[in-house]
Write a protein that holds these residues in place. Sequence first.
Motif, mmCIF file in Angstrom:
data_model
loop_
_atom_site.group_PDB
_atom_site.id
_atom_site.type_symbol
_atom_site.label_atom_id
_atom_site.label_comp_id
_atom_site.label_asym_id
_atom_site.label_seq_id
_atom_site.Cartn_x
_atom_site.Cartn_y
_atom_site.Cartn_z
ATOM 1 N N MET A 231 9.146 5.059 18.995
ATOM 2 C CA MET A 231 9.328 5.225 17.548
ATOM 3 C C MET A 231 8.254 6.164 16.995
ATOM 4 S SD MET A 231 9.282 2.346 14.494
ATOM 5 C CE MET A 231 10.838 1.621 14.994
ATOM 6 N N ASP A 232 8.678 7.068 16.126
ATOM 7 C CA ASP A 232 7.741 7.983 15.464
ATOM 8 C C ASP A 232 7.114 7.238 14.286
ATOM 9 O OD1 ASP A 232 6.341 9.971 14.215
ATOM 10 O OD2 ASP A 232 8.029 11.351 13.994
ATOM 11 N N ILE A 233 5.876 6.813 14.433
ATOM 12 C CA ILE A 233 5.240 6.000 13.404
ATOM 13 C C ILE A 233 4.758 6.822 12.210
ATOM 14 C CG2 ILE A 233 4.568 4.219 15.031
ATOM 15 C CD1 ILE A 233 1.719 5.369 14.959
ATOM 16 N N GLN A 234 4.938 8.161 12.273
ATOM 17 C CA GLN A 234 4.581 9.030 11.161
ATOM 18 C C GLN A 234 5.812 9.471 10.366
ATOM 19 O OE1 GLN A 234 1.508 9.218 10.433
ATOM 20 N NE2 GLN A 234 0.651 8.443 12.356
ATOM 21 N N GLN A 235 6.975 8.955 10.728
ATOM 22 C CA GLN A 235 8.222 9.332 10.057
ATOM 23 C C GLN A 235 8.498 8.364 8.905
ATOM 24 O OE1 GLN A 235 10.364 11.931 10.672
ATOM 25 N NE2 GLN A 235 11.609 11.260 8.931
ATOM 26 N N PRO A 236 8.621 8.869 7.649
ATOM 27 C CA PRO A 236 8.932 7.967 6.526
ATOM 28 C C PRO A 236 10.265 7.256 6.752
ATOM 29 C CG PRO A 236 8.185 10.105 5.721
ATOM 30 C CD PRO A 236 8.414 10.256 7.197
ATOM 31 N N LEU A 237 10.321 5.985 6.392
ATOM 32 C CA LEU A 237 11.515 5.178 6.597
ATOM 33 C C LEU A 237 11.993 4.599 5.270
ATOM 34 C CD1 LEU A 237 10.485 3.075 9.757
ATOM 35 C CD2 LEU A 237 11.800 5.203 9.703
ATOM 36 N N SER A 238 13.302 4.688 5.022
ATOM 37 C CA SER A 238 13.861 4.016 3.846
ATOM 38 C C SER A 238 13.676 2.515 3.977
ATOM 39 C CB SER A 238 15.344 4.364 3.691
ATOM 40 O OG SER A 238 16.091 3.927 4.824
ATOM 41 N N LEU A 239 13.652 2.005 5.220
ATOM 42 C CA LEU A 239 13.426 0.586 5.472
ATOM 43 C C LEU A 239 12.122 0.122 4.841
ATOM 44 C CD1 LEU A 239 14.527 -1.886 7.223
ATOM 45 C CD2 LEU A 239 12.833 -1.180 8.914
ATOM 46 N N LEU A 240 11.144 1.011 4.763
ATOM 47 C CA LEU A 240 9.827 0.676 4.217
ATOM 48 C C LEU A 240 9.582 1.353 2.872
ATOM 49 C CD1 LEU A 240 7.776 0.952 7.547
ATOM 50 C CD2 LEU A 240 8.643 -1.123 6.451
ATOM 51 N N GLY A 241 10.655 1.708 2.185
ATOM 52 C CA GLY A 241 10.515 2.307 0.862
ATOM 53 C C GLY A 241 9.906 3.688 0.879
ATOM 54 N N GLY A 242 10.133 4.438 1.960
ATOM 55 C CA GLY A 242 9.588 5.784 2.059
ATOM 56 C C GLY A 242 8.221 5.846 2.707
ATOM 57 N N LEU A 243 7.628 4.702 3.009
ATOM 58 C CA LEU A 243 6.365 4.705 3.743
ATOM 59 C C LEU A 243 6.633 4.973 5.220
ATOM 60 C CD1 LEU A 243 4.611 1.513 2.300
ATOM 61 C CD2 LEU A 243 4.150 3.886 1.685
ATOM 62 N N THR A 244 5.680 5.570 5.883
ATOM 63 C CA THR A 244 5.755 5.652 7.339
ATOM 64 C C THR A 244 5.325 4.299 7.910
ATOM 65 O OG1 THR A 244 3.464 6.354 7.668
ATOM 66 C CG2 THR A 244 5.095 8.096 7.210
ATOM 67 N N PRO A 245 5.728 3.968 9.140
ATOM 68 C CA PRO A 245 5.224 2.735 9.744
ATOM 69 C C PRO A 245 3.701 2.669 9.766
ATOM 70 C CG PRO A 245 7.076 3.544 11.008
ATOM 71 C CD PRO A 245 6.769 4.604 9.990
ATOM 72 N N ALA A 246 3.047 3.818 10.011
ATOM 73 C CA ALA A 246 1.585 3.830 10.033
ATOM 74 C C ALA A 246 1.016 3.468 8.668
ATOM 75 C CB ALA A 246 1.081 5.202 10.475
ATOM 76 N N GLN A 247 1.617 3.998 7.588
ATOM 77 C CA GLN A 247 1.150 3.683 6.235
ATOM 78 C C GLN A 247 1.392 2.216 5.897
ATOM 79 O OE1 GLN A 247 3.518 6.652 4.226
ATOM 80 N NE2 GLN A 247 1.739 7.983 3.863
ATOM 81 N N PHE A 248 2.576 1.722 6.262
ATOM 82 C CA PHE A 248 2.880 0.325 5.961
ATOM 83 C C PHE A 248 1.880 -0.601 6.644
ATOM 84 C CE2 PHE A 248 4.648 -3.659 7.462
ATOM 85 C CZ PHE A 248 4.963 -4.271 6.259
ATOM 86 N N MET A 249 1.622 -0.392 7.932
ATOM 87 C CA MET A 249 0.724 -1.275 8.664
ATOM 88 C C MET A 249 -0.702 -1.199 8.097
ATOM 89 S SD MET A 249 2.644 -2.847 10.820
ATOM 90 C CE MET A 249 1.539 -3.594 12.029
ATOM 91 N N ARG A 250 -1.086 -0.035 7.623
ATOM 92 C CA ARG A 250 -2.430 0.135 7.090
ATOM 93 C C ARG A 250 -2.578 -0.486 5.696
ATOM 94 N NH1 ARG A 250 -2.622 5.090 8.041
ATOM 95 N NH2 ARG A 250 -2.088 5.929 5.976
ATOM 96 N N ARG A 251 -1.536 -0.352 4.876
ATOM 97 C CA ARG A 251 -1.657 -0.769 3.478
ATOM 98 C C ARG A 251 -1.182 -2.198 3.209
ATOM 99 N NH1 ARG A 251 1.077 4.553 0.535
ATOM 100 N NH2 ARG A 251 -0.279 6.138 1.483
ATOM 101 N N HIS A 252 -0.152 -2.648 3.954
ATOM 102 C CA HIS A 252 0.495 -3.908 3.597
ATOM 103 C C HIS A 252 0.401 -5.002 4.658
ATOM 104 C CE1 HIS A 252 2.466 -2.485 -0.117
ATOM 105 N NE2 HIS A 252 2.505 -1.325 0.493
ATOM 106 N N TRP A 253 0.454 -4.657 5.930
ATOM 107 C CA TRP A 253 0.537 -5.666 6.984
ATOM 108 C C TRP A 253 -0.621 -6.648 6.890
ATOM 109 C CZ3 TRP A 253 4.074 -7.490 10.126
ATOM 110 C CH2 TRP A 253 3.709 -8.219 11.269
ATOM 111 N N GLN A 254 -0.301 -7.916 6.698
ATOM 112 C CA GLN A 254 -1.267 -9.004 6.559
ATOM 113 C C GLN A 254 -2.187 -8.824 5.355
ATOM 114 O OE1 GLN A 254 -2.966 -10.697 10.143
ATOM 115 N NE2 GLN A 254 -0.850 -11.382 10.426
#
Length: 374
Positions: free
Chosen positions: A1-24
Amino acid sequence: MDIQQPLSLLGGLTPAQFMRRHWQKKPLLVRQAIPQFSPPVQRAELFALAAHEGVESRLVQRVKGAWKLRHGPFSRRALPSLQQPDWTLLVQGVDLHNDAVHALLQQFRFVPDARLDDLMISYASPDGGVGPHFDSYDVFLLQAHGQRRWRIGRQKDLTLRDGLPLKVLENFEPEEEYVLEPGDMLYLPPRYAHDGIAQGECMTYSIGFRAPARAELAQELMARLAEDAADDDNTPLYADAGQPAVPHAAAIPANLQDFARAALTRALAQPQALERALGEYLTEPKASVWFEPGDPGVMLEGVRLDRRTRMMYDAKHVFINGESYLAGGRDATLMRRLADERQLAARDLARASDDALELLSSWCDAGWAHTWSA
């Protein structure tokens, strides 16, 4: 998976951004995380799953203000009528029984497989819910059908109501409120209190994660290390040739305590013993999981892992369904690709050694993987 690719699943965040900003850390509400979402499991199919012995299901009802909980399996007649309000059917691990649900779960593999647990489907009649509560793990709540009103909050008082079959908060203090439509999704970190109430008939898909307690993990790993130690035919027996006569027989000898401590130290000191035990534990199928044996001797064109198979790896091992294999070189690269992508094409297999092909064939024979043509 390209963790730098924005995803509609995450509201336009990339997986890397989501994990950094929101995860836990903090919740995330995503409107139309999956646009025009059509649930792969309909109500009748969910009810049919709940009737099976090998499927974990629960029925939560509130009758005259009293909470009731029953465990499945449930025949259709055992479920309340669709017109009766305030009941919820929870069916665990639907990804193990449905390919489309399993494919949906794969969209969340920006989190390590070691943490990803399963997808639960909750069906609720009007006003149905399970009460205000908190989970000890992260969860994505994807609305699949109908509407559900969520109230959430950073709960400080985690006191639970006494005498209930459910873990319901005594003093729930919501801070935000959202109504989710089909395709909307809400992420909540661990211990974030929430209460979901069905607005009419609704279905919610919950993507949950594994968060083993330290004591549970230690117990499991020590049990596996003990099994390995039991296989050692050269392990020494305790000897105490210099033991003097004792006036107090009930006192445990210090030499025996040292011997026990050395046994544990030796078990942990074995090369890769802890890593091997952890990988086997993390890939162990759930007790309800079983595999249908494949046809032996089928030529491998491509290989795809069964949806129930758990496969992971570390620097020196490949783990699959509770078993471990040392892996190195080109074959290790191939097996890691299979674990990451869950399939290998014929061109990948063309570079595999005879030993790797034999191993893959044995997994197909066991039903852990299946052959396919790209």
